[in-house]
Design an enzyme around this catalytic site. Sequence first.
Site, mmCIF file in Angstrom:
data_model
loop_
_atom_site.group_PDB
_atom_site.id
_atom_site.type_symbol
_atom_site.label_atom_id
_atom_site.label_comp_id
_atom_site.label_asym_id
_atom_site.label_seq_id
_atom_site.Cartn_x
_atom_site.Cartn_y
_atom_site.Cartn_z
ATOM 1 N N PHE A 140 0.814 -1.328 -0.111
ATOM 2 C CA PHE A 140 0.017 -0.033 0.031
ATOM 3 C C PHE A 140 0.967 1.270 0.135
ATOM 4 C CE2 PHE A 140 -2.679 3.296 1.803
ATOM 5 C CZ PHE A 140 -3.729 3.174 1.047
ATOM 6 N N ASP A 225 9.516 2.437 1.173
ATOM 7 C CA ASP A 225 8.059 3.405 1.791
ATOM 8 C C ASP A 225 8.102 3.223 3.190
ATOM 9 O OD1 ASP A 225 5.576 4.210 2.754
ATOM 10 O OD2 ASP A 225 4.679 3.485 0.813
ATOM 11 N N LYS A 254 2.887 9.983 8.047
ATOM 12 C CA LYS A 254 2.480 9.272 9.469
ATOM 13 C C LYS A 254 3.144 9.994 10.679
ATOM 14 C CE LYS A 254 0.043 5.484 7.350
ATOM 15 N NZ LYS A 254 -1.437 5.459 8.128
HETATM 16 C C1 LIG Z 1 3.314 2.289 3.748
HETATM 17 C C2 LIG Z 1 2.208 3.387 3.496
HETATM 18 N N1 LIG Z 1 2.367 4.212 2.461
HETATM 19 C C3 LIG Z 1 1.622 5.129 2.062
HETATM 20 C C4 LIG Z 1 0.503 5.548 2.896
HETATM 21 C C5 LIG Z 1 -0.438 6.662 2.270
HETATM 22 O O1 LIG Z 1 -0.224 7.627 3.368
HETATM 23 P P1 LIG Z 1 -1.292 8.799 3.351
HETATM 24 O O2 LIG Z 1 -2.633 8.157 3.785
HETATM 25 O O3 LIG Z 1 -0.803 9.844 4.440
HETATM 26 O O4 LIG Z 1 -1.406 9.240 2.023
HETATM 27 C C6 LIG Z 1 0.130 4.642 3.960
HETATM 28 C C7 LIG Z 1 -1.123 4.858 4.707
HETATM 29 O O5 LIG Z 1 -1.579 4.059 5.212
HETATM 30 C C8 LIG Z 1 0.897 3.453 4.208
HETATM 31 O O6 LIG Z 1 0.833 2.682 5.312
#
Ligand SMILES: Cc1ncc(COP(=O)(O)O)c(C=O)c1O
Length: 405
Positions: A140, A225, A254
Site C-alpha cells: 500500500f 516506503d 504518519k
Molecule cells: C506504507 C504506506 N504508504 C503510504 C500510505 C499513504 O499515506 P497517506 O494516507 O498519508 O497518504 C500509507 C497509509 O496507510 C502507508 O501505510
Amino acid sequence: MTAQPQVNRALFDEVMVPNYAPAGIIPVQGKGSRVWDQQGREYVDFAGGIAVSSLGHCHPALVNAVKTQAEKIWHLSNVMTNEPALRLAKKLVDATFADKVYFANSGAEANEAAFKLARRWALDKFGAQKDQIISFGKSFHGRTFFTVTVGGQAAYSDGFGPKPGAVLHAEFNNLDSVKALISDNTCAVVLEPIQGEGGIIPASAEFLQGVRDLCNKHNALLIMDEVQTGVGRTGKLYAYMHSGVTPDILTTAKSLGGGFPIGAMLTTADIAAHLKVGTHGSTYGGNPLACAVAEAVLDTVNQPQVMQQVLSNEQLFRRELAAINEQYHVFSEVRGQGMLLGAVLSEQYKGRSRDFFLAAAEHGVMALVAGPDVVRFAPSLVITPEDIVEGMQRFALAVKQVVNS
Ligand SMILES: Cc1ncc(COP(=O)(O)O)c(C=O)c1O
C-alpha cells in the site's frame, strides 16, 4: 448568532461523502494514550490514528511547538523558504543516509514524488525505455492514482479508468518473482520494510538484500516506503536501519508529524539533482507550522531512551497478547516490530478482524485491523506500561466476547 448544528454521527451520513464508514463514537479529547468521546467515555488508544500519533495525544513538546510557531508565521509558499523546514531537513539528513529532502503533506504525496523522481532520473540517465516500476502484492502506497496503481491491491485502483502504465507486481518475500520481472528497463523497485495495510508482514533480511543486489545489477533505484514504519515505530529511527540495506529513496509521513499532516521524501544528492526547478512541487509542502511540529517530534523521538522504550513496550505487548492467547486460542502468531504489531487470527477466526476491533471499542480500547485476518496495534511509541496493561485487560474482555459470540 447563527445556530450551531447538532454534531453527532448521524450528521456524517447527512453531509459527508460516503467513502468512509466511521465508528459510532466521536472522540473529542486526548491525553497521552487515553481518549474521551462526546459522552465522556474513556478509551485506551492502541491505534494512534493509524500509526500516526507517535507521541500520544497533546504531548507537551508538540503543543508547545504548535503554539510557538502559530504566533510567528503559519505559511509562506515555496516562493520563500522558511526556518522550520530547513531545520527539519537538516536533522533528517543528519540522522539518515539521505543528503536531500522534499516535503509533502501526506504519505501518498511523498510516494508520488518518489515515483516521479525515479522515472525522471531514469529518463535523464538511460532513456524513455527505462520506465518500469516493480512493487509487490498486498503493498500500500497511498490513494493518488499513481500511488494506488503502484500499490498491490487492484481492488483499490480498479474502476477509475485507465491506470498509469509500466507498473508490475511481484510477490513479497519471493526473490525469484522479482528476478522474473526485473530488467534494465526497470527504473525502481518499491517496498515497505514491513507491509502495513497488507497485514503486518515483515520483509526478510535475505529478501531485502536480494532486492538491493538486483537493483544494483540493473541500475534500478530501491525505494523504501517507510510511511508506516518510520520515525521510531520499529525501535530504530527508520526500519531500514535494522537491516543494513540502504534505500536510494525513502518516504516518510504518519508518525513524522505526530498528528500534524506532513510527509517527506529523502534521497541522495545525485538522484535529487533530477528534480530540477519546476519539475515538481506543492503549495503546502514544507509549511512552517507542520515542519515545526515534525521537528519537535524528531527531537523527542530520536533519543536512545525512546528507542529503548519502544522495544520494552513491544515485549510487554507480546507478553500480554500471549497471555490472552493462552486463554482463548485466537491468534496463530504476533508479527511485526516495535509499536507496529499484528496479531494474526487463527484458522477458526480468519476473516473476523473487524469483530475484534468493534468489540475492543465496546470495551474501551482502540485497536486497528490490517486486512480481514489481522488485528493491528500501532500505539504511541511512549505509551506507559500501565496503559498497556489496562488496555490489554479491556482487550481480553473483547476477545472473550468474540469467542463467546
Ligand atoms: C506504507 C504506506 N504508504 C503510504 C500510505 C499513504 O499515506 P497517506 O494516507 O498519508 O497518504 C500509507 C497509509 O496507510 C502507508 O501505510
